[in-house]
Write an enzyme that holds these catalytic residues in place. Structure first.
Site, PDB file in Angstrom:
ATOM      1  CG  HIS A 159     -14.055 -17.473  43.309  1.00  0.00           C
ATOM      2  ND1 HIS A 159     -14.379 -17.941  44.356  1.00  0.00           N
ATOM      3  CD2 HIS A 159     -15.538 -17.001  42.416  1.00  0.00           C
ATOM      4  CE1 HIS A 159     -15.857 -17.772  45.136  1.00  0.00           C
ATOM      5  NE2 HIS A 159     -16.893 -17.311  44.436  1.00  0.00           N
ATOM      6  CD1 TRP A 189     -24.077 -11.154  42.754  1.00  0.00           C
ATOM      7  CD2 TRP A 189     -21.065 -11.379  41.688  1.00  0.00           C
ATOM      8  NE1 TRP A 189     -22.987 -10.374  42.185  1.00  0.00           N
ATOM      9  CE2 TRP A 189     -22.425 -10.080  41.869  1.00  0.00           C
ATOM     10  CE3 TRP A 189     -20.111 -10.980  41.173  1.00  0.00           C
ATOM     11  CZ2 TRP A 189     -21.693  -9.016  41.134  1.00  0.00           C
ATOM     12  CZ3 TRP A 189     -20.091 -10.329  40.241  1.00  0.00           C
ATOM     13  CH2 TRP A 189     -20.197  -9.201  40.720  1.00  0.00           C
ATOM     14  CB  SER A 223     -19.999 -18.631  44.570  1.00  0.00           C
ATOM     15  OG  SER A 223     -19.239 -17.555  44.861  1.00  0.00           O
ATOM     16  CG  MET A 224     -25.141 -15.653  46.351  1.00  0.00           C
ATOM     17  SD  MET A 224     -25.681 -14.352  45.416  1.00  0.00           S
ATOM     18  CE  MET A 224     -27.394 -14.401  45.908  1.00  0.00           C
ATOM     19  CG  ASP A 242     -11.445 -18.787  46.375  1.00  0.00           C
ATOM     20  OD1 ASP A 242     -11.470 -17.785  45.585  1.00  0.00           O
ATOM     21  OD2 ASP A 242     -12.635 -19.794  45.435  1.00  0.00           O
TER      22      ASP A 242
END
Length: 276
Positions: free
Chosen positions: A256, A29, A95-96, A227
């Site tokens: 993360h 993201w 992630s995203m 995370d």
């Protein structure tokens, strides 16, 4: 300049280094493809063709102010793959980007895909629900969006401590130099405000659990044990349960942002997986 022209007339910038078996990186993201600098350098020097593109509204891609829904974003990924005629492809998401990958597989299939690596993924979802009682309340996601609307640079800078699991010692933290953290923040702030907010909402609110069944190729899940954005039990362990035959590797102390904090181990794990 190398661009993919999508079916809705949006130009997507991509960078390509190396020759050999193709690897396509799908970013986190608010990050452009530039986030993958250390992975692309390492892998491209070891006989792999490394490609990373900038999601619409990110980096050097067009900012059309529209198309920030998971279907369109996954279709953008499909158009990158098709226009570059990538086959026997390894998809690496962060992630995203992991959500976009599994949704792409559900919409477009696996005919071009050899394997998938999901790094610090938000799949199968972070929003609180009956299936995910420990998830993020919808109100918390909207509060984060409000903070971005008020002072986006401050929100992103404050979030870096949690993102990289730096603790209270930042910027004098041992995991990353302050210069590296500032570089990451600059990359995030290059993202369009519209894209940042809409993609945040999509990433938080989408339930990717049904899409996991479409991931039928060899899949490696790499996740930090600490995370704070996508907790291990909420995301990685549930993802592995939803993808038959997938493998989970955890990183002690990992937050993360392992693409920077644990880049040496991550690079070796990716190389072994791709070449193995």
């Amino acid at each position: 300049m190398p661009y993919i022209h999508t079916s809705d007339s949006t130009r997507l910038y991509y960078r390509e280094w190396g020759m050999g078996t193709p690897v396509l990186f799908v970013s986190a993201w608010a990050f452009s493809g530039a986030m993958w600098e250390y992975q692309m350098l390492h892998l491209s020097e070891r006989g792999l063709r490394c490609i990373a593109f900038d999601r619409r509204g990110h980096g050097r891609s067009d900012d059309p102010g529209r198309g920030f829904d998971i279907d369109r974003l996954s279709d953008d990924l499909a158009e990158v793959i098709e226009q570059l005629d990538l086959r026997d492809l390894t998809l690496v998401g962060n992630s995203m980007g992991c959500g976009e990958i599994v949704h792409y597989l559900a919409r477009h299939g696996t005919s071009r895909i050899a394997r998938v690596a999901l790094v610090s993924g938000v799949t199968p979802g972070t929003l609180k629900s009956a299936e995910n009682p420990q998830g993020l309340p919808k109100e918390a996601a909207e509060f984060a969006i409000m903070k971005m609307q008020q002072d986006r640079p401050l929100y992103m800078t404050d979030g870096a401590i949690k993102y990289f699991n730096l603790g209270s010692t930042w910027p004098a933290a041992p995991l990353l130099s302050s210069e590296m953290v500032q570089w990451a923040i600059r990359l995030i702030l290059e993202c369009s405000p519209k894209a940042s907010i809409e993609c945040f909402r999509i990433s938080a609110q989408t339930n990717f659990l049904p899409d996991l069944r479409a991931c039928t190729v060899p899949t490696l899940v790499l996740h930090g044990e600490n995370d704070q954005i996508a907790p291990l039990d909420m995301c990685a362990r549930r993802t592995v349960q939803g993808i038959v035959g997938s493998e989970l590797k955890t990183y002690p102390g990992g937050g993360h942002g392992m693409f920077l904090t644990h880049k040496e181990r991550l690079n070796e794990d990716l190389l072994t997986f791709i070449q193995g």
